[in-house]
Every structure is written in structure tokens, then in C-alpha cells.
Design an enzyme around this catalytic site. Sequence first.
Site, mmCIF file in Angstrom:
data_model
loop_
_atom_site.group_PDB
_atom_site.id
_atom_site.type_symbol
_atom_site.label_atom_id
_atom_site.label_comp_id
_atom_site.label_asym_id
_atom_site.label_seq_id
_atom_site.Cartn_x
_atom_site.Cartn_y
_atom_site.Cartn_z
ATOM 1 N N ASP A 1 5.236 3.002 -4.478
ATOM 2 C CA ASP A 1 3.882 3.283 -4.011
ATOM 3 C C ASP A 1 3.878 3.321 -2.490
ATOM 4 O OD1 ASP A 1 0.822 3.314 -4.344
ATOM 5 O OD2 ASP A 1 1.130 1.577 -3.044
ATOM 6 N N GLU B 1 -1.575 3.275 6.049
ATOM 7 C CA GLU B 1 -2.901 3.090 6.637
ATOM 8 C C GLU B 1 -2.853 3.312 8.150
ATOM 9 O OE1 GLU B 1 -4.718 -0.565 5.230
ATOM 10 O OE2 GLU B 1 -3.598 -0.469 3.367
ATOM 11 N N ASP C 1 1.584 2.997 0.760
ATOM 12 C CA ASP C 1 0.306 2.486 1.249
ATOM 13 C C ASP C 1 0.287 2.667 2.772
ATOM 14 O OD1 ASP C 1 -1.946 1.071 1.975
ATOM 15 O OD2 ASP C 1 -1.630 -0.506 0.497
ATOM 16 N N TYR D 1 -13.155 -0.244 -0.902
ATOM 17 C CA TYR D 1 -13.633 -1.579 -0.541
ATOM 18 C C TYR D 1 -13.383 -1.756 0.952
ATOM 19 C CZ TYR D 1 -8.749 -2.054 -2.169
ATOM 20 O OH TYR D 1 -7.412 -1.850 -2.423
#
Length: 545
Positions: free
Chosen positions: A315, A319, A317, A387
Amino acid sequence: MKRSLRRALWAGAVMALTVAAVPVTSAFGAGSVTATFASAQDWGTGHEGRVTVANGSSASVSTWRIEFDLPSGTTISSFWDADVTSSGNHYVAVKKSWAGPLAPGASFSWGYNGTGPYRAPLNCTINGASCGGGTPPTTTKPPTTAPPTTAPPTTAPPTTPPPTTPPPTTPPPSGDKKVVGYFAEWGVYGRNYHVKNIATSGSAAKLTHILYAFGNTTGGRCTIGDSYADYDKAYTAADSVDGVADTWDQPLRGSFNQLRKLKKMYPHLKVIWSFGGWTWSGGFTQAAQNPAAFADSCYSLVEDPRWADVFDGIDVDWEYPNACGLSCDSSGPNAFKNVISALRAKFGSSALVTAAITADGSNGGKIDATDYAGAVGNLNWLMPMTYDYFGAFNAQGPTAPHSPLTSYTGIPQQGFNSDAAIQKLKSKGVPASKLLLGIGFYGRGWTGVTQAAPGGTATGAAPGTYEAGIEDYKVLKNTCPATGTIAGTAYAKCGSNWWSYDTPATIGGKMTYAKNQGLGGAFFWELSGDTGNGELIGAIKGGLG
């Protein structure tokens, strides 16, 4: 937007499981085999039931068969540790082949998720006798002998299950919706949350995938995040998934070995190694300069012979590509697509390649900065992190729910809500079935607040157990129970503190949204924030069922 605390060493204890027993009929009859139904949890739109089969006789019982009717409006959507078939509202549950004889005085439990509120079954029999002991109940429906209309799960159970705590579970959650949860590698320290807790909480039976967070990205390579927690920490028998202690000379220990054991106990589970996160995304900038070399390094690490069987994929991720997070990236709109393409080429078509991405749905925002649609063909799914939209990183407020499902009058930033992100990604050509909705198992809060409704001013972050401004759901549900909802999520004011967080009820609403939008399921950050009996993951699984 993902939580900056994710590299902090969290602390906390796992809450004990509580089950409200709801006997189906009378008390257990003496000298008989009985079944008692209980409500493990109930969130209104769904529930988790638990059934205990007890052998009160003096002889071993080689098999058992429970027949019962469910009241109108209640159905079973998924189940574990028993084979369950149905014809209308009439259900038959039989013992799994791997579950051995039930000794005198012994008991065995199986469970299910159901739609609607929990309601006790009717006309219950076990092996032809009343579930509560004694003669069969009066019923207008004879025992089912015809073939059931609903086939049992196709996943074959193990012929000889390993020693387990709790009993092994083989069937995957029903349906094709994904239930994906993060396990934070640093949770094994202060939080005292270990892989075993995924099983004892009942979460393992409801999950389809676990995201192990995080591996590092440095020097244009995938690297180990925490070698001690990952593969060196020795587990005692009491803390081990299968009750077997690690030895000093075994080749693999730590959470990786515990995940291996968990997968043997729950063969439907897939584990994906997640790289990056808020703190470690800076390395993707260098990775984007040579995607093939980066992919080679990631493959070598994920498929290391010591733990190759543990992981089913990788995965990303990041950011954020071509935008700013903890640091800023200016690799261009194609960088993310190029990295994903290289990973898919290296890992092959059978591996899982996924990505957690921004959920900034504003015009000209982070979704617009990157060609996510161009990458999705090489991804199994995308996880927009719906979120952390609002929080005490803006110390003076205004107070706002950190995970709003929709916009609302007074929202501090347009496009900062789950629906805006989902619609923007869909409009760019990302298939709904490849999008998962994000849920936070924690709240964000402010202090110095005088206004109960959202939109109030504040003086700073509310106190938290591990970090100011953030608290686990399992704590907030008791210390600051929700008093209102806005935009599909809950909030509460307790003294001068104001918190927003999701509850089983608001998660139920979000799962209805996910189904109506045709999304591929849901994911959440992260497992240790839930109650000891998996209240929130139960709401996700029940809502998607």
C-alpha cells in the site's frame, strides 16, 4: 490530512469483552445440550449475535444442529464458526467439521452479524429438543429437511485447526464489500495493542484486509519502519495469537510472525504492508525520480523470504503527491501514476497494490493536483482519507466534525467532506467500486469552548490520553458521550471540551451511503481505537452486510 500522531508511541489497555446474555427460552435444562443466544452489541441498524452451545449431559456430543426462526425485520447477514443456511426467516446452524466433539460440561460459541436491532430467535431447537432444555417448542413450522436456499461459504475449513484463542474462524465475511483496518506497528508499546487483540476482540472475523503501518520511504527505497516491533520482539504464550511462546532462536518473531499465525487462524484475511504515512511520505519525492528502482526495493523487502508469506501486497500512503503535507512535493501530476505503474509491473497482477490518498475535495485542492484516475487501473482500490478535515491544529476553531459525511451550513471549508471527495474522484473517472470510505476510530477535540453546537471558538486542543486534541472512541464513548449529530457524524460538549467522532449509529449511516454510492467498502484508522469487543468494526461490517 492523516494524523500526525501516527509515529507517537501510543499507550492504552484493551477493554474487556462484555456480552449481554439474552436467553432464548428457559434456563439451561439439566442433563441436556442447550443453546443460548446473546446480543454482543447492538447499534440499531444492525447487531452482533453470539450463540453458546453447552453440553450439560454426561456424554460427548459429536455434532449439533440448531434450528430457529428470526422475527420479521431481522436477518443474518454474515456468520462465523458455524455453517448457517436459511429458508425465508427459518435458519439452520450446524457444527463446523473442524470443531471436535463437545465434551461433557464443555461449551462452544459461534457468532453472526444481523440486520436491524437484536431480537431473540423464536422456535429454537437443538438436536430436535428445546434450546433451553426439555421438549421441543410448539411451532407451526416443521424442522427443515429440504436443501437450504442459501449455500454455506465456499471457503474450505482446515481439517485440523491449530491451537487457538479464540476458536479458529475460516469463512470470510459475506459479500464483496471490503472491510480494511490499519494495525499501527508502534501500538505494541505504550498502547499494549498486539495482533492477538485483533482476534480476541472479534475483529479478525469481520476484517477482509489488514494494513500494516508503516514501512519507511527513504533514499528512494522501501525500508523497515521499526525492526524490533516488526520482526524481533519476542512474544510470551499469553500474548501470542495461538498461545505458543516465541523462542530465542526462531527465524521470525515480532508482529510479522503474529500476523502469520493470525492468517493461519483466519485464512480469509489478507495483509498489506503500507509505506509512508504522514511522517514518512517525504521519501516518495526521491522514489518518483526512479520508480522502477523504488519498486525493486519494495518488492525485495515485502517478499523477503523471512516473511514473504505474511504479506499479500503493498500500500502506498503518499501524503501528498504534487502537494504539501509534512513536507511539500513538486514531482508533478504524473508522479503518483508512475510510481504505482512501476509497483504493479514489479509485483505482478496477483498481488494487491492499493493507495491511501487525500480526501480534499475542494476546487484546486489536493485531489486536483494529481492524476489519481490515471493510476487507478493499476490499483486494486483507493482509500480517500475522509477524516481529519478539521481539528485543533486550528487552535481557535471553529469547532467542526473532523469527518463530516456531507457539507452543512457553516462548514469551515467547502469541499472538506467525504461526499465531496467521493464525487470529485468519481467525476474524474475513478470507478466507485474501487473507492473505500474512510472512518476514524478516534475523535478530535478543542478546549475553552462555550458553545455546544458546532462553529464555536476555542482556546486550544482538548486534553488527550496520548496527544492533545485526539482521543480514542473507546475512551470518548464513556468520558464524553455524543449528544448531537451534524453532517452524518457525532459531537459532544463536556465541560469546556468539545469533541467530534463517529459512533456505531453514525457509522451505520455512512455505510448506507457507501452502499448507495456503490463503493467497494470501508477502511478505518485504526484497530486499537475500538472497544475491546470491536463495537465500531461491528457497525462497519453490519452496515455493509
